[in-house]
Enzyme design. Structure first.
Site, mmCIF file in Angstrom:
data_model
loop_
_atom_site.group_PDB
_atom_site.id
_atom_site.type_symbol
_atom_site.label_atom_id
_atom_site.label_comp_id
_atom_site.label_asym_id
_atom_site.label_seq_id
_atom_site.Cartn_x
_atom_site.Cartn_y
_atom_site.Cartn_z
ATOM 1 N N LYS A 139 0.815 -1.217 0.000
ATOM 2 C CA LYS A 139 0.000 0.000 0.000
ATOM 3 C C LYS A 139 0.847 1.265 0.000
ATOM 4 O O LYS A 139 0.550 2.215 -0.718
ATOM 5 C CB LYS A 139 -0.931 0.028 1.226
ATOM 6 N N ARG A 164 -9.242 1.835 9.420
ATOM 7 C CA ARG A 164 -8.966 0.408 9.634
ATOM 8 C C ARG A 164 -10.163 -0.327 10.232
ATOM 9 O O ARG A 164 -10.189 -1.553 10.232
ATOM 10 C CB ARG A 164 -7.780 0.233 10.592
ATOM 11 N N ARG A 203 11.679 -8.883 4.808
ATOM 12 C CA ARG A 203 11.961 -7.474 5.061
ATOM 13 C C ARG A 203 12.470 -7.279 6.483
ATOM 14 O O ARG A 203 13.371 -6.481 6.731
ATOM 15 C CB ARG A 203 10.695 -6.629 4.843
ATOM 16 N N ARG A 215 13.388 -4.819 11.507
ATOM 17 C CA ARG A 215 12.170 -4.209 12.055
ATOM 18 C C ARG A 215 11.478 -5.160 13.024
ATOM 19 O O ARG A 215 11.076 -6.256 12.656
ATOM 20 C CB ARG A 215 11.212 -3.832 10.921
ATOM 21 N N ARG A 245 -0.692 -9.585 12.809
ATOM 22 C CA ARG A 245 -1.182 -8.419 12.055
ATOM 23 C C ARG A 245 -2.155 -8.847 10.961
ATOM 24 O O ARG A 245 -3.150 -8.163 10.691
ATOM 25 C CB ARG A 245 0.002 -7.654 11.454
#
Length: 199
Positions: free
Chosen positions: A14, A89, A128, A134, A145
């Site tokens: 996104k 959301r 990633r 991260r 998530r």
């Protein structure tokens, strides 16, 4: 004038697509995630609170998010349109956004949904995490998530579909291909100028 919401599960691309569309449509891409991460990096009070939720794969409370989005949409650069990435959301946030736009005498142009296979998204995000270090992209958090998205955000797809605003686009493939699909999905709602190079 384009006032868009970009929906899709974490890892669907996104952020990348919002920036590309924003450049083509000459409107700001407004990402709640970027604002949260900036606050985390700066060590602000909001950032500390947001990080606790983000590290657990949960959403930052609506009270904080709604106020932030309301302020951002009131900025002069958003007067001619915007692309919202990461908001709304939940159905409660849909109502908040409806109120914000009604107060400004406007409404959404369209809602674009990026779709993608969950296992592929988990693979993307864990790769990633390894590359960027991260903490919010560890595999267990990534799966949480995805579950939270399906539970809380997927109902928005139905809401916007019922309003005739939803356009679903395959989010897998090259970045250029996905951008082209999004532009095509906008159809007559996308101004011709600046879109010839969409691929």
């Amino acid at each position: 004038m384009s006032r868009l919401v970009l929906l899709g599960p974490p890892g669907a691309g996104k952020g990348t697509q919002a920036k590309r569309l924003a450049a083509r449509l000459d409107v700001p891409a407004i990402s709640t995630g970027d604002i949260f991460r900036a606050n985390v990096a700066q060590g602000t009070e909001l950032g500390t609170t947001a990080k606790e939720y983000m590290d657990a794969g949960k959403y930052v409370p609506d009270t904080v998010t709604n106020a932030m989005v309301r302020d951002r949409l009131a900025q002069p650069d958003a007067a001619g349109g915007f692309i919202l990435d990461g908001y709304p959301r939940t159905t409660d946030q849909v109502r908040e956004l409806d109120d914000m736009l009604a107060e400004a005498g406007t409404a959404l142009t369209a809602v674009l949904e990026l779709t993608a296979d969950t296992d592929e998204l988990v693979r993307r995000l864990t790769l990633r995490a390894g590359a960027e270090g991260r903490s919010d992209d560890a595999e267990g958090v990534v799966r949480t998530r995805q579950e939270v998205y399906l539970e809380q955000t997927a109902p928005l797809v139905q809401v916007y579909s019922d309003r005739g605003l939803l356009r679903s686009v395959d989010g897998l493939g090259s970045i250029d291909d996905v951008t082209s699909r999004l532009v095509a999905a906008l159809g007559d709602d996308a101004p011709a100028a600046g879109l010839a190079d969409a691929g």
